[in-house]
Design a protein around this motif. Structure first.
Motif, short mmCIF file in Angstrom:
data_model
loop_
_atom_site.label_atom_id
_atom_site.label_comp_id
_atom_site.label_asym_id
_atom_site.label_seq_id
_atom_site.Cartn_x
_atom_site.Cartn_y
_atom_site.Cartn_z
N LEU A 153 0.80 -1.22 0.00
CA LEU A 153 0.00 0.00 0.00
C LEU A 153 0.83 1.28 0.00
O LEU A 153 0.29 2.37 0.08
CB LEU A 153 -0.93 0.00 1.22
N SER A 187 3.59 1.69 -4.67
CA SER A 187 2.78 0.53 -5.04
C SER A 187 1.68 0.92 -6.03
O SER A 187 1.16 2.04 -6.01
CB SER A 187 2.15 -0.07 -3.78
N LEU A 192 -1.20 -0.13 -5.84
CA LEU A 192 -2.44 -0.05 -5.09
C LEU A 192 -2.53 1.20 -4.22
O LEU A 192 -3.52 1.39 -3.52
CB LEU A 192 -2.59 -1.30 -4.20
N TYR A 193 -1.53 2.06 -4.28
CA TYR A 193 -1.53 3.25 -3.42
C TYR A 193 -2.78 4.11 -3.68
O TYR A 193 -3.14 4.40 -4.82
CB TYR A 193 -0.28 4.09 -3.69
N GLY A 194 -3.46 4.46 -2.60
CA GLY A 194 -4.64 5.31 -2.68
C GLY A 194 -5.92 4.57 -3.02
O GLY A 194 -6.98 5.18 -3.14
N ARG A 195 -5.87 3.27 -3.19
CA ARG A 195 -7.07 2.51 -3.56
C ARG A 195 -7.76 1.84 -2.38
O ARG A 195 -8.85 1.34 -2.52
CB ARG A 195 -6.71 1.45 -4.60
N ARG A 196 -7.12 1.84 -1.23
CA ARG A 196 -7.74 1.23 -0.05
C ARG A 196 -8.90 2.10 0.39
O ARG A 196 -8.78 3.30 0.56
CB ARG A 196 -6.71 1.10 1.06
N THR A 197 -10.06 1.47 0.59
CA THR A 197 -11.24 2.22 1.01
C THR A 197 -11.60 1.97 2.46
O THR A 197 -12.38 2.72 3.03
CB THR A 197 -12.45 1.86 0.12
#
Length: 95
Positions: A6, A10, A12-17
């Motif tokens: 994360l 990465s 996926l950076y900024g996609r974690r909700t």
């Protein structure tokens, strides 16, 4: 691992909700996985695997405690390439 998956570099950076902190089950909840197991063995299973659902769900109650522990702990090692021990003068031994 969190920084690798994360972190800023990465994909996926900024996609974690959301973020959920999952804890292992306590003894009472872990025992619900094994309704037909004697209380002495429940304590032994909890001492060995804690409240980890992955292992608790894979315990076969008809097998004994020792068989379950050997299967769950050591079969995973063999399935993932094994652990090799090399003794002086002897060939490798898979454990």
């Amino acid at each position: 691992m969190e920084s690798e998956v994360l972190g800023r570099k990465s994909l996926l950076y900024g996609r974690r909700t959301a973020q959920i902190r999952l804890l292992p089950f306590d003894y009472a909840d872990a025992a619900k996985f094994l309704p037909n197991t004697k209380s002495q063995d429940l304590v032994r299973y909890y001492a060995t695997f804690g409240g980890t659902p992955y292992y608790l769900a894979r315990i076969n109650e008809s097998d004994g405690f020792e068989d379950n522990v050997l299967r769950l702990m050591f079969d995973n090692l063999l399935a993932n390439g094994g652990v090799m021990i090399r003794l002086r003068g002897n060939g490798p031994i898979l454990m």
